[in-house]
Design a protein around this motif. Structure first.
Motif, PDB file in Angstrom:
ATOM      1  N   HIS A 103       6.749  39.765   1.454  1.00 39.77           N
ATOM      2  CA  HIS A 103       6.089  39.288   2.748  1.00 39.77           C
ATOM      3  C   HIS A 103       5.611  40.381   3.489  1.00 39.77           C
ATOM      4  N   PHE A 104       4.790  40.436   4.460  1.00 43.03           N
ATOM      5  CA  PHE A 104       4.164  41.455   5.376  1.00 43.03           C
ATOM      6  C   PHE A 104       4.424  41.252   6.602  1.00 43.03           C
ATOM      7  N   LEU A 105       4.900  42.411   7.216  1.00 42.13           N
ATOM      8  CA  LEU A 105       5.203  42.004   8.732  1.00 42.13           C
ATOM      9  C   LEU A 105       4.454  43.141   9.516  1.00 42.13           C
ATOM     10  N   ASN A 106       4.032  42.888  10.933  1.00 41.94           N
ATOM     11  CA  ASN A 106       3.283  43.800  11.525  1.00 41.94           C
ATOM     12  C   ASN A 106       4.250  44.053  12.624  1.00 41.94           C
ATOM     13  N   ARG A 107       4.690  45.382  12.796  1.00 35.27           N
ATOM     14  CA  ARG A 107       5.522  45.830  13.538  1.00 35.27           C
ATOM     15  C   ARG A 107       4.994  46.639  14.730  1.00 35.27           C
ATOM     16  N   THR A 108       3.826  46.932  14.547  1.00 32.97           N
ATOM     17  CA  THR A 108       2.911  47.748  15.320  1.00 32.97           C
ATOM     18  C   THR A 108       2.516  46.999  16.840  1.00 32.97           C
ATOM     19  N   GLU A 109       1.590  47.744  17.514  1.00 36.54           N
ATOM     20  CA  GLU A 109       1.201  47.022  18.689  1.00 36.54           C
ATOM     21  C   GLU A 109      -0.256  46.630  18.525  1.00 36.54           C
ATOM     22  N   LYS A 110      -0.880  46.624  17.265  1.00 40.04           N
ATOM     23  CA  LYS A 110      -2.322  46.186  16.862  1.00 40.04           C
ATOM     24  C   LYS A 110      -2.300  45.584  16.131  1.00 40.04           C
TER      25      LYS A 110
END
Lengths: 156, 156
Positions: A103-110
């Protein structure tokens, strides 16, 4: 079929997961581009991940090939072997039956976005790597079970 | 399957077209990303068009859905109804059996790239909109004919 007008494609939110899993994918939405373009043999979705969002529970497909290209922002792809940072243009392929869930995670602020392609099999089983859950999908109906095949009634 | 290392995917050049058509797609090359990732149900190619290049003869597929997203530079998509400029993020879908042929031209001074997905049907017929040519592909073998089904032996 002319160029797709992405501004006219409905933004799909929500999840077919039962709770507590549905809440885990809040912040994920998608445009069903293949459906919008009249395709029936494979799905093409543009998935959008808000900061902190995950694309799905980590899973693998029994019957359907899957392909991903990141198109915007930065995602972390999680597999059995660990994590890989994915940036625009980066691609990954998940052959049907390969048991290495992803799976894919977005750990950024954008916002991060990726294009995902998956075959539309008549019958599919997706198995979730990190929880006791799988789903059988046939004729548009989803049946969630534990990994032993018994009906899912809650976390175990 | 980890992230694909695009630098390790062979660059495919050339064409199965007979002359004089093969020469028309010089300047086109592609990375077979789906094959590189072990996928068998659909193809995913990253197509690169040098300035002046065209992606293919204008065509439509009898059996295979097709989907395109431009990823770099600018292309002109040509269909029965005319031309559409396509830029990164722009998408188009071509359902199997829809007879509105398409191809992509790079009229700029920079390389253009697009991702194209197509089902891998057991038997496929592609018909070329602007010339008297079609191709039947089965078990990896291509047979070029005129549109009346007789064997192709040269322009007509």
């Amino acid at each position: 079929m002319p160029k797709l007008d992405l501004s006219q494609v409905p933004v799909k939110t929500g999840s077919i997961y039962p709770e507590p899993y549905a809440s885990m994918v809040k912040g994920r939405s998608s445009l069903r581009l293949g459906d919008a373009g009249g395709l029936t043999q494979f799905g093409v979705n543009l998935v959008m991940l808000e900061p902190g969002a995950m694309s799905s529970l980590r899973h693998w497909h029994m019957a359907e090939d899957e392909f991903v290209m990141v198109t915007e922002g930065e995602c972390v792809m999680v597999q059995d072997g660990g994590e890989t940072v994915m940036r625009p243009g980066d691609c990954a392929a998940f052959p049907a039956g390969s048991t290495d869930g992803h799976h894919f995670l977005n750990r950024t602020e954008k916002v991060a976005k990726f294009l995902v392609v998956g075959t539309k099999a008549k019958r599919e089983v997706a198995t979730y790597s990190d929880v006791d859950l799988k789903v059988e999908i046939e004729a548009g109906k989803a049946r969630f079970t534990y990994k032993d095949g018994t009906d899912w009634t809650g976390p175990r």
